[in-house]
Design a protein around this motif. Sequence first.
Motif, PDB file in Angstrom:
ATOM      1  N   GLU A   1       1.210  -1.243   0.099  1.00  0.00           N
ATOM      2  CA  GLU A   1      -0.290  -0.015   0.097  1.00  0.00           C
ATOM      3  C   GLU A   1       0.563   1.567  -0.593  1.00  0.00           C
ATOM      4  O   GLU A   1       0.182   2.323  -0.814  1.00  0.00           O
ATOM      5  CB  GLU A   1      -1.223   0.093   1.193  1.00  0.00           C
ATOM      6  CG  GLU A   1      -2.026   0.922   1.287  1.00  0.00           C
ATOM      7  CD  GLU A   1      -3.133   0.673   2.260  1.00  0.00           C
ATOM      8  OE1 GLU A   1      -4.255   1.397   2.116  1.00  0.00           O
ATOM      9  OE2 GLU A   1      -2.863   0.077   2.984  1.00  0.00           O
TER      10      GLU A   1
ATOM     11  N   THR B   1     -10.786   2.466  -4.044  1.00  0.00           N
ATOM     12  CA  THR B   1      -9.633   1.611  -2.911  1.00  0.00           C
ATOM     13  C   THR B   1      -9.443   0.908  -2.544  1.00  0.00           C
ATOM     14  O   THR B   1      -9.015   0.018  -3.568  1.00  0.00           O
ATOM     15  CB  THR B   1     -11.721   1.434  -2.369  1.00  0.00           C
ATOM     16  OG1 THR B   1     -11.970   2.416  -2.781  1.00  0.00           O
ATOM     17  CG2 THR B   1     -11.498   0.940  -0.786  1.00  0.00           C
TER      18      THR B   1
ATOM     19  N   TYR C   1      -7.706  -2.874  -1.239  1.00  0.00           N
ATOM     20  CA  TYR C   1      -8.083  -3.186  -0.159  1.00  0.00           C
ATOM     21  C   TYR C   1      -7.280  -4.693  -0.054  1.00  0.00           C
ATOM     22  O   TYR C   1      -5.875  -4.311  -0.451  1.00  0.00           O
ATOM     23  CB  TYR C   1      -8.978  -4.931  -1.018  1.00  0.00           C
ATOM     24  CG  TYR C   1     -10.332  -3.836  -1.684  1.00  0.00           C
ATOM     25  CD1 TYR C   1     -11.887  -4.224  -1.310  1.00  0.00           C
ATOM     26  CD2 TYR C   1     -10.422  -2.882  -2.818  1.00  0.00           C
ATOM     27  CE1 TYR C   1     -12.767  -3.029  -1.021  1.00  0.00           C
ATOM     28  CE2 TYR C   1     -11.632  -2.159  -2.770  1.00  0.00           C
ATOM     29  CZ  TYR C   1     -13.008  -2.602  -2.145  1.00  0.00           C
ATOM     30  OH  TYR C   1     -13.903  -1.995  -2.348  1.00  0.00           O
TER      31      TYR C   1
ATOM     32  N   LYS D   1     -19.700   1.842   9.214  1.00  0.00           N
ATOM     33  CA  LYS D   1     -18.614   1.657   9.871  1.00  0.00           C
ATOM     34  C   LYS D   1     -17.550   0.916   9.609  1.00  0.00           C
ATOM     35  O   LYS D   1     -18.061   0.176   9.350  1.00  0.00           O
ATOM     36  CB  LYS D   1     -18.638   2.445  11.313  1.00  0.00           C
ATOM     37  CG  LYS D   1     -18.614   1.369  12.377  1.00  0.00           C
ATOM     38  CD  LYS D   1     -19.031   2.036  13.522  1.00  0.00           C
ATOM     39  CE  LYS D   1     -19.471   0.523  14.629  1.00  0.00           C
ATOM     40  NZ  LYS D   1     -19.562   1.053  15.917  1.00  0.00           N
ATOM     41  N   PRO D   2     -16.038   1.408   9.583  1.00  0.00           N
ATOM     42  CA  PRO D   2     -14.658   0.811   9.584  1.00  0.00           C
ATOM     43  C   PRO D   2     -14.764  -0.476  10.349  1.00  0.00           C
ATOM     44  O   PRO D   2     -15.189  -0.015  12.106  1.00  0.00           O
ATOM     45  CB  PRO D   2     -13.411   1.454   9.581  1.00  0.00           C
ATOM     46  CG  PRO D   2     -13.964   2.886   9.261  1.00  0.00           C
ATOM     47  CD  PRO D   2     -16.099   2.982   9.597  1.00  0.00           C
ATOM     48  N   ASP D   3     -14.705  -1.497  10.515  1.00  0.00           N
ATOM     49  CA  ASP D   3     -14.081  -2.135  10.827  1.00  0.00           C
ATOM     50  C   ASP D   3     -13.694  -4.019  10.596  1.00  0.00           C
ATOM     51  O   ASP D   3     -14.586  -4.883  10.061  1.00  0.00           O
ATOM     52  CB  ASP D   3     -15.628  -2.766  11.767  1.00  0.00           C
ATOM     53  CG  ASP D   3     -15.472  -4.382  12.791  1.00  0.00           C
ATOM     54  OD1 ASP D   3     -14.233  -5.050  13.273  1.00  0.00           O
ATOM     55  OD2 ASP D   3     -16.410  -4.248  14.050  1.00  0.00           O
ATOM     56  N   PRO D   4     -12.072  -4.200  10.054  1.00  0.00           N
ATOM     57  CA  PRO D   4     -12.188  -4.955   9.630  1.00  0.00           C
ATOM     58  C   PRO D   4     -12.271  -6.731  10.384  1.00  0.00           C
ATOM     59  O   PRO D   4     -12.564  -7.559   9.210  1.00  0.00           O
ATOM     60  CB  PRO D   4     -10.438  -4.749   9.489  1.00  0.00           C
ATOM     61  CG  PRO D   4      -9.963  -3.248  10.572  1.00  0.00           C
ATOM     62  CD  PRO D   4     -11.318  -3.125  10.997  1.00  0.00           C
TER      63      PRO D   4
ATOM     64  N   SER E   1     -11.275  -4.017   2.889  1.00  0.00           N
ATOM     65  CA  SER E   1     -10.788  -2.515   2.670  1.00  0.00           C
ATOM     66  C   SER E   1     -10.025  -2.342   3.365  1.00  0.00           C
ATOM     67  O   SER E   1      -9.794  -3.290   4.957  1.00  0.00           O
ATOM     68  CB  SER E   1     -11.897  -2.156   2.150  1.00  0.00           C
ATOM     69  OG  SER E   1     -13.114  -1.896   3.335  1.00  0.00           O
ATOM     70  N   THR E   2      -8.823  -1.503   3.152  1.00  0.00           N
ATOM     71  CA  THR E   2      -7.885  -1.148   4.466  1.00  0.00           C
ATOM     72  C   THR E   2      -8.231  -1.050   5.544  1.00  0.00           C
ATOM     73  O   THR E   2      -7.767  -1.033   6.580  1.00  0.00           O
ATOM     74  CB  THR E   2      -6.326  -0.629   3.559  1.00  0.00           C
ATOM     75  OG1 THR E   2      -7.100   0.367   2.894  1.00  0.00           O
ATOM     76  CG2 THR E   2      -5.751  -1.342   2.842  1.00  0.00           C
ATOM     77  N   ASP E   3      -9.763   0.076   5.409  1.00  0.00           N
ATOM     78  CA  ASP E   3     -10.366   0.323   6.750  1.00  0.00           C
ATOM     79  C   ASP E   3     -11.250  -0.192   7.782  1.00  0.00           C
ATOM     80  O   ASP E   3     -12.029  -0.020   7.899  1.00  0.00           O
ATOM     81  CB  ASP E   3     -10.405   1.934   5.981  1.00  0.00           C
ATOM     82  CG  ASP E   3     -11.702   1.492   4.783  1.00  0.00           C
ATOM     83  OD1 ASP E   3     -12.639   1.261   5.019  1.00  0.00           O
ATOM     84  OD2 ASP E   3     -12.352   3.855   5.249  1.00  0.00           O
TER      85      ASP E   3
ATOM     86  N   SER F   1     -13.831  -1.067   5.979  1.00  0.00           N
ATOM     87  CA  SER F   1     -15.624  -0.666   5.773  1.00  0.00           C
ATOM     88  C   SER F   1     -16.184  -1.438   4.561  1.00  0.00           C
ATOM     89  O   SER F   1     -17.640  -1.208   4.216  1.00  0.00           O
ATOM     90  CB  SER F   1     -15.792   0.833   5.584  1.00  0.00           C
ATOM     91  OG  SER F   1     -15.255   0.962   3.928  1.00  0.00           O
TER      92      SER F   1
END
Length: 232
Positions: free
Chosen positions: A76, A107, A109, A135-138, A168-170, A172
């Motif tokens: 990344e 985006t 990933y 919301k973001p939550d891997p 996705s890296t965040d 979400s």
Amino acid sequence: MTFRTKSLTNPARADVDAPTFGFWRVGTRERQHAAIEALADAWEARPWPASALRTYSVFAGSDGTTLLHYSQWADEDAHRVFTRTGRDPRNEEVFAAVPGIERLGSTSYRLHRSRVDDPATTAGCVVIVLRRFDKPDPDRARQLIDTLFSVPAHTPTPGLLSAHFHVSTDGSRVLNYAEWTSENAHRAAVADRPQEIDDNAEWRKAHSWPGLTSTTVQYFRPALTFVSRDTA
């Protein structure tokens, strides 16, 4: 050096840690075709842009109005450095040739899990299933994928070649890049899905996951794939 190849990208490449997916809205089939031609010209006329870029592919939406851009990066940080250097002259050339293209965002990933049913057959269609969360939550995103994989496969699905689930890296979004023989094969599989799958508790749980706000399905056909001599 940049090479155009007829082979499709392998989503499970071991030397890729940051696949990115981006979308353009081009408006019409004529403009879609013109944008693909302009992309081919722009990439073939220039050297490979970065050693950390493994492959770059373009897919045409079956709706005639969209393009999918799929880039495989080694990491990344390399992708961030590349995007910070300024506007890509390749894209600028395309935008000049086809004015008014709407960029819908890109985006990054990470691939979480894959299944490959038929590695020998070339895909005629890529189905992108995109799930968005509130919301973001891997961890939550990865758990959803693991739940989908826990559903027993009763029989092979006709037309399904592979499925590659990305987070996705965040955290979400979950994106499934699925290779099929054709769009019709996927539509038939959805219409003819066995009742025992719909009745499976884990399957129902995955499709009503807490925080899941939307699920979209889009169909694309392969249009362009580029590699460099060093990364092929």
